[in-house]
Design a protein around this motif. Sequence first.
Motif, mmCIF file in Angstrom:
data_model
loop_
_atom_site.group_PDB
_atom_site.id
_atom_site.type_symbol
_atom_site.label_atom_id
_atom_site.label_comp_id
_atom_site.label_asym_id
_atom_site.label_seq_id
_atom_site.Cartn_x
_atom_site.Cartn_y
_atom_site.Cartn_z
ATOM 1 N N LEU A 127 -19.423 56.178 25.495
ATOM 2 C CA LEU A 127 -19.270 56.294 26.892
ATOM 3 C C LEU A 127 -18.294 55.363 27.548
ATOM 4 N N GLU A 128 -18.223 54.094 27.064
ATOM 5 C CA GLU A 128 -17.343 52.883 27.247
ATOM 6 C C GLU A 128 -15.912 52.913 26.804
ATOM 7 N N ASN A 129 -15.841 53.815 25.920
ATOM 8 C CA ASN A 129 -14.525 53.763 24.998
ATOM 9 C C ASN A 129 -13.537 55.067 25.100
ATOM 10 N N ILE A 130 -14.373 56.405 25.359
ATOM 11 C CA ILE A 130 -13.803 57.484 25.350
ATOM 12 C C ILE A 130 -12.570 57.696 26.098
ATOM 13 N N HIS A 131 -12.406 56.857 26.989
ATOM 14 C CA HIS A 131 -11.203 56.947 28.053
ATOM 15 C C HIS A 131 -9.971 56.487 27.174
ATOM 16 N N LEU A 132 -10.151 55.771 25.997
ATOM 17 C CA LEU A 132 -8.890 55.276 25.386
ATOM 18 C C LEU A 132 -8.211 56.352 24.603
ATOM 19 N N VAL A 133 -8.843 57.580 24.321
ATOM 20 C CA VAL A 133 -8.383 58.517 23.584
ATOM 21 C C VAL A 133 -7.035 59.284 24.373
ATOM 22 N N LYS A 134 -5.993 59.512 23.571
ATOM 23 C CA LYS A 134 -4.710 59.950 24.514
ATOM 24 C C LYS A 134 -4.404 61.342 24.198
ATOM 25 N N ASP A 135 -4.837 61.851 22.973
ATOM 26 C CA ASP A 135 -4.482 63.066 22.651
ATOM 27 C C ASP A 135 -5.539 64.222 22.823
ATOM 28 N N ILE A 136 -6.579 63.839 23.642
ATOM 29 C CA ILE A 136 -7.447 65.021 23.937
ATOM 30 C C ILE A 136 -7.440 65.667 25.340
ATOM 31 N N LYS A 137 -7.833 66.833 25.135
ATOM 32 C CA LYS A 137 -7.854 67.725 26.700
ATOM 33 C C LYS A 137 -8.845 67.249 27.525
#
Length: 660
Positions: A127-137
Amino acid sequence: MRFSLKHIMGAMAIVLGMGSCDYLNIVPDNTIELESMFETQKQAYGALAACYEYMPNYGWLNNSMNLAGDEFIVRLDGGESGNRDRMPGEKLMKGWNSAQDPFLSYWNGNKNAASLYVGIRYCNLFLENIHLVKDIKEEDRKDWIAQVKVLKAFYHFYLTRLYGPICIVDKNLTPSASPSEVRLKRQPVDVCFKYAADLIDEVLYDENGNEKTDLKDDRPNEFLGMVDRTIAKAIKAVILVTQASPLFNGNAEYYSNFRNVDGELFFPMEKDNEKWKRALDAIKIAIDAAHARNKKLYRYNAEGGANIEFFDKDIWGKSEMIEYCYNNRYSIVDPWNDELIWGYSNVGGFDQGTFQHASQCRRMDNQGMSEYSWQWLCATYRMGELYYTKNGVPINEDQTFDYDNRLDIVTIPDDTYHLGYMQANEKTVKLYLNREPRFYSWIAVDNCYWRNHQNKLEMHMKYDEYPGGRYGTKQDDFYWSGIAIKKLVHPESLNEYAVRMVRYPNPIIRLADLYLLYAEASNEYYGPGEDAYYYLNEVRKRAGLPKVETVWSDASIVKNVNKHQTQEGLREIIQTERLIELSFEGHRYFDLCRWKRANEFFVSSVKGWNARTGRTYEDFYQVTELQARVWETPKNYLFPIPLDDINKNPNLVQNPGWGK
């Protein structure tokens, strides 16, 4: 999902310090490797899979809570029953558990259980790091976040029903966290239940109470078992029912002196009946959500007899119970059927060790072939008595059932009721005649039929007989109680080759479970009435039984006429229905504990027939004590906090009866 997990677990273990068994070790300290795991959607999916990896194990014999309780008997030789690393659920019931070396310790990951606190750490990390993913819808990101929050809530709940008050870990600590921040305190049980339920509400509803759509409604076939909105609502219902139940709702009898280091009581001392209303509302929401997705009580698609097994073609339509038996048998083993709301999908087909493998009877033509057919996981004598008569009431309540002489040996009648399920003109005890269809569908006894290996086996369970008895070179591989379990074995599974085993997800929550929870909560809040009867009767109808109001008002059948019209009487009827309908699925232990009834059942030895040496009917049908069980009240109602953690954290208070 498991394929991705193999690639991610190694790196995450380094980041989170998985080598430590200290549940307080929740401070990731390698930010470079951490960020690299969220560079792409594929990598992040591995992190999502890792959150699921800590689900309590529902399918594997040596890792499951399902053996806890008094339903099962395992091999009783020292090599199995005496092995501390095998079947820890059984060891719990033998009194082997301790704070020094806890069995199935979901707190710290000891004795074959994964630490749910480590699982919660993974969830927080995600939850603390999923915002880092760039290529996700963005819709996928929201869905994944919602799934992980529900898992996090479920893990906190699972810990609460095992340990009572727990430490809530809402966020992972930073490397600069002070000792006082690391030394967490256990929270009162109502705080723990509220935290889990609120976290699910955060996923399901916005601040105005409107339903959100972040969490998807359903999953494609390859992702079945992952959390969706219906599952989330069902989990919340189970959480609130548990909170409303006697163990946790006003339990001054057991926990009036159980306090934290600040002197605060861990358990509420007064019963709050409004908790049952909140549970009732949540169950109804879960049922409505299930119905909206076309979930329904399973019924086998017989197509008028055209779709049934070849060996039943000649009796379909003649046997009085065969249709109901097919309904009941396949409701569990038909993979991802319409009744299943949440299933445990991490059940192997190529690796041995599932409940199906241990329960399955050997082939007639190869009694020495034990691969995928261990034929020693069996039922206790108590379970054989539990199921109703064909009239749909307990055997000691039915005036037409010869209860006092139930152990008399008699000849199996050649009639239409037992047709296809008991071997006509052979011998049995009166106990095994004129029982309800679920008995014949889910239990195997001497001289019954068992649809297995794509054959209809004629069971012979006395000594030196087969299939099922103690026979041949494998003298420990037999049903030690003389009572086998069909319920967990798919009729088309064939031993010897892994590819011939039919895999199915072990049910965690199915619709019948929710129906019976609704009946229970309605009776507890409103008392007897149509609201409670309706869902109870739906389950009974599928099982081939009359309505509860009909049979319990019939003085020619029941001894306690109109028992269903009192809250206490209906409570007993509903609880018995749950114990039957959900038998062998991992519910009995938790239900008896939350009802504060474990001390009625778990204190006595488990029994069975004399299957070890009984060659004749007279010798075989002797009720025999097979294994002593140990249960101390209130001690065993809660698991012990591991002593290592008690010693490391002065803020932790041990559960009553477990020492320091």
